[in-house]
Enzyme design. Structure first.
Site, PDB file in Angstrom:
ATOM      1  N   CYS A 129       0.811  -1.223   0.000  1.00 60.39           N
ATOM      2  CA  CYS A 129       0.000   0.000   0.000  1.00 60.39           C
ATOM      3  C   CYS A 129       0.844   1.274   0.000  1.00 60.39           C
ATOM      4  O   CYS A 129       0.368   2.338  -0.392  1.00 60.39           O
ATOM      5  CB  CYS A 129      -0.938   0.010   1.204  1.00 60.39           C
ATOM      6  SG  CYS A 129      -2.102  -1.356   1.159  1.00 60.39           S
TER       7      CYS A 129
ATOM      8  N   HIS B  58      -3.505   7.373   2.456  1.00 58.59           N
ATOM      9  CA  HIS B  58      -3.880   6.051   1.961  1.00 58.59           C
ATOM     10  C   HIS B  58      -5.307   5.757   2.407  1.00 58.59           C
ATOM     11  O   HIS B  58      -5.695   6.070   3.534  1.00 58.59           O
ATOM     12  CB  HIS B  58      -2.910   5.010   2.525  1.00 58.59           C
ATOM     13  CG  HIS B  58      -3.291   3.605   2.187  1.00 58.59           C
ATOM     14  ND1 HIS B  58      -3.661   3.225   0.929  1.00 58.59           N
ATOM     15  CD2 HIS B  58      -3.364   2.486   2.955  1.00 58.59           C
ATOM     16  CE1 HIS B  58      -3.940   1.928   0.923  1.00 58.59           C
ATOM     17  NE2 HIS B  58      -3.772   1.460   2.144  1.00 58.59           N
TER      18      HIS B  58
ATOM     19  N   ASN C 166     -10.048  -0.110  -0.463  1.00 59.21           N
ATOM     20  CA  ASN C 166      -8.588  -0.021  -0.370  1.00 59.21           C
ATOM     21  C   ASN C 166      -7.997  -0.567  -1.669  1.00 59.21           C
ATOM     22  O   ASN C 166      -8.064  -1.768  -1.923  1.00 59.21           O
ATOM     23  CB  ASN C 166      -8.118  -0.837   0.836  1.00 59.21           C
ATOM     24  CG  ASN C 166      -6.605  -0.774   1.037  1.00 59.21           C
ATOM     25  OD1 ASN C 166      -5.878  -0.288   0.175  1.00 59.21           O
ATOM     26  ND2 ASN C 166      -6.144  -1.270   2.173  1.00 59.21           N
TER      27      ASN C 166
HETATM   28  O1  UT7 Z   1      -3.860  -1.073   3.502  1.00 67.24           O
HETATM   29  C1  UT7 Z   1      -3.119  -1.731   4.462  1.00 67.24           C
HETATM   30  C2  UT7 Z   1      -3.530  -1.341   5.785  1.00 67.24           C
HETATM   31  N1  UT7 Z   1      -4.695  -2.073   6.189  1.00 67.24           N
HETATM   32  C3  UT7 Z   1      -5.456  -1.522   7.075  1.00 67.24           C
HETATM   33  O2  UT7 Z   1      -5.226  -0.419   7.446  1.00 67.24           O
HETATM   34  C4  UT7 Z   1      -6.566  -2.333   7.664  1.00 67.24           C
HETATM   35  C5  UT7 Z   1      -6.533  -2.137   9.134  1.00 67.24           C
HETATM   36  N2  UT7 Z   1      -7.590  -2.779   9.855  1.00 67.24           N
HETATM   37  C6  UT7 Z   1      -8.880  -2.400   9.761  1.00 67.24           C
HETATM   38  O3  UT7 Z   1      -9.219  -1.524   9.000  1.00 67.24           O
HETATM   39  C7  UT7 Z   1      -9.875  -3.037  10.709  1.00 67.24           C
HETATM   40  O4  UT7 Z   1      -9.183  -3.746  11.690  1.00 67.24           O
HETATM   41  C8  UT7 Z   1     -10.892  -3.938  10.008  1.00 67.24           C
HETATM   42  C9  UT7 Z   1     -11.832  -3.103   9.158  1.00 67.24           C
HETATM   43  C10 UT7 Z   1     -10.179  -4.952   9.147  1.00 67.24           C
HETATM   44  C11 UT7 Z   1     -11.731  -4.665  11.046  1.00 67.24           C
HETATM   45  O5  UT7 Z   1     -12.357  -3.739  11.920  1.00 67.24           O
HETATM   46  P1  UT7 Z   1     -12.268  -3.946  13.504  1.00 67.24           P
HETATM   47  O6  UT7 Z   1     -13.076  -2.898  14.118  1.00 67.24           O
HETATM   48  O7  UT7 Z   1     -10.810  -4.016  13.862  1.00 67.24           O
HETATM   49  O8  UT7 Z   1     -12.997  -5.320  13.694  1.00 67.24           O
HETATM   50  P2  UT7 Z   1     -12.421  -6.683  14.292  1.00 67.24           P
HETATM   51  O9  UT7 Z   1     -11.374  -7.264  13.390  1.00 67.24           O
HETATM   52  O10 UT7 Z   1     -12.058  -6.431  15.710  1.00 67.24           O
HETATM   53  O11 UT7 Z   1     -13.713  -7.591  14.212  1.00 67.24           O
HETATM   54  C12 UT7 Z   1     -14.886  -7.301  14.972  1.00 67.24           C
HETATM   55  C13 UT7 Z   1     -15.908  -8.367  14.666  1.00 67.24           C
HETATM   56  C14 UT7 Z   1     -15.354  -9.778  14.776  1.00 67.24           C
HETATM   57  O12 UT7 Z   1     -16.331 -10.577  15.354  1.00 67.24           O
HETATM   58  P3  UT7 Z   1     -16.241 -10.960  16.923  1.00 67.24           P
HETATM   59  O13 UT7 Z   1     -14.917 -11.658  17.092  1.00 67.24           O
HETATM   60  O14 UT7 Z   1     -16.303  -9.660  17.645  1.00 67.24           O
HETATM   61  O15 UT7 Z   1     -17.435 -11.831  17.107  1.00 67.24           O
HETATM   62  C15 UT7 Z   1     -15.170 -10.184  13.333  1.00 67.24           C
HETATM   63  O16 UT7 Z   1     -15.266 -11.570  13.151  1.00 67.24           O
HETATM   64  O17 UT7 Z   1     -16.388  -8.218  13.334  1.00 67.24           O
HETATM   65  C16 UT7 Z   1     -16.315  -9.480  12.657  1.00 67.24           C
HETATM   66  N3  UT7 Z   1     -16.120  -9.242  11.228  1.00 67.24           N
HETATM   67  C17 UT7 Z   1     -17.142  -9.008  10.389  1.00 67.24           C
HETATM   68  N4  UT7 Z   1     -18.469  -8.924  10.583  1.00 67.24           N
HETATM   69  C18 UT7 Z   1     -19.243  -8.649   9.513  1.00 67.24           C
HETATM   70  C19 UT7 Z   1     -14.961  -9.215  10.535  1.00 67.24           C
HETATM   71  N5  UT7 Z   1     -15.209  -8.960   9.244  1.00 67.24           N
HETATM   72  C20 UT7 Z   1     -16.556  -8.823   9.125  1.00 67.24           C
HETATM   73  C21 UT7 Z   1     -17.416  -8.534   8.036  1.00 67.24           C
HETATM   74  N6  UT7 Z   1     -18.738  -8.447   8.284  1.00 67.24           N
HETATM   75  N7  UT7 Z   1     -16.964  -8.332   6.790  1.00 67.24           N
END
Ligand code: UT7
Length: 309
Positions: free
Chosen positions: A101, A236, A266
């Site tokens: 990225c 980004h 992204n």
């Molecule tokens: O370009 C390179 C850089 N990349 C980034 O900057 C990405 C950085 N990370 C992020 O943007 C975020 O961490 C995400 C958008 C990927 C995830 O958001 P989050 O607020 O950190 O959520 P999480 O990973 O803590 O997940 C929360 C919940 C989980 O369920 P439980 O364990 O709380 O029951 C996940 O399983 O959301 C669940 N989850 C989803 N639910 C519905 C994960 N993906 C999805 C989805 N739809 N697509």
């Protein structure tokens, strides 16, 4: 951009997710997805032609192409060379730059040094990606986040003592200790396959804001400016929450932040040039504006470039 647009609702029958979750957690509403006949090279070529038109130049004027990509058409030759050929350009040289990225930010800093070192006079810098090809479409935690696209700009050497135009300062960083937090689980030298993107999203998120703001503060220090001096912040586009938190921590006013993550998702190395293109086309970024580019991604790699448009 690829022709096909995929809305958040289009995922609802594929994986357990919802438009509401995706919008709340990321700010993404839609992304473009490449068709079979659309590749990193074809999208990159289209972006290159648009940048050349906007600069009033032709491929004959360019002596270096740097393509930032992690999704090349082939393992080799460099997709930059394929774009060079598509442009009918048989002079100069072209190479790919792989910093995921952060690729476009690395490529702009590199192009600037080629110009300053006298090795190139006009450089076409392209960010082009087809991440849809390396996504695991059954993994809801990654497949909803990424999109395809390409953007480009032209950097030109100018004679004389120009001190306040083009790239004014840049800071680049990487730290391979984080290589397993965002990676592709295949490659020519390991599995012999292309592989799929894997990410510990929460871990990446945890590091992102600190790394981004550190490298921007270093860039401000190098240029002797503060956040108040900026006209535009072009970050980004991975997650609206990361963009907002970074801008808040740096004291950059919300109205100076260019956001396209809602439209593009992204797009990795294409995200910064695509955001730039949107803000130039709608008249926000104008000649003479002070613009800050920033990116962070797999590696980890991260970096910032300050430029006078
Ligand atoms: O370009 C390179 C850089 N990349 C980034 O900057 C990405 C950085 N990370 C992020 O943007 C975020 O961490 C995400 C958008 C990927 C995830 O958001 P989050 O607020 O950190 O959520 P999480 O990973 O803590 O997940 C929360 C919940 C989980 O369920 P439980 O364990 O709380 O029951 C996940 O399983 O959301 C669940 N989850 C989803 N639910 C519905 C994960 N993906 C999805 C989805 N739809 N697509």
């Amino acid at each position: 951009m690829p022709r096909r647009i995929m809305k958040n609702a289009d995922f609802e029958g594929m994986v357990e997710t919802s438009d509401e979750w995706i919008v709340q957690r990321t700010g993404i509403r839609q992304r473009h997805v490449a068709a079979d006949d659309e590749t990193t090279a074809s999208l990159g070529e289209a972006a290159a032609r648009a940048a050349l038109d906007s600069a009033g130049m032709t491929p004959a004027d360019i002596d270096l192409i740097i393509l930032a990509t992690s999704t090349p058409n082939n393992t080799f030759p460099a997709t930059a060379v394929e774009i060079q050929n598509r442009l009918g350009m048989h002079h100069g040289f072209a190479f790919d730059m792989q910093a995921v990225c952060s690729g476009f930010v690395y490529a702009v800093a590199t192009a600037d040094l080629y110009i300053r070192g006298g090795l190139a006079k006009r450089v076409l810098v392209i960010g082009s990606e087809t991440f849809s090809r390396i996504l695991d479409w059954n993994d809801r935690s990654t497949c909803v986040l990424f999109g395809d696209g390409a953007g480009a700009l032209v950097l030109e050497a100018q004679d004389g003592a120009i001190t306040d135009r083009g790239v004014l300062a840049a800071s680049l960083r990487s730290d391979g200790a984080h290589k397993d937090k965002l990676f592709v689980d295949g490659g020519p030298s390991t599995t012999g396959t292309v592989g799929h993107l894997r990410m510990e999203g929460r871990e990446v998120f945890k590091h992102a804001v600190g790394m981004i703001t550190d490298v921007i503060e270093a860039t401000f220090g190098e240029a002797g400016i503060t956040a108040q001096d900026l006209d535009w912040f072009v970050p980004h586009q991975a997650n609206k929450r990361i963009i907002d938190a970074s801008a808040r921590k740096l004291g950059i006013a919300e109205e100076k932040v260019v956001v396209t993550v809602d439209l593009h998702g992204n797009t990795s190395a294409a995200s910064v040039p695509l955001a730039l293109a949107v803000a130039v086309a709608d008249g926000r970024i104008k000649k003479g504006d002070l613009v800050l580019l920033e990116a962070m991604g797999g590696g980890f790699t991260w970096g910032a470039v300050l430029l006078r448009w």
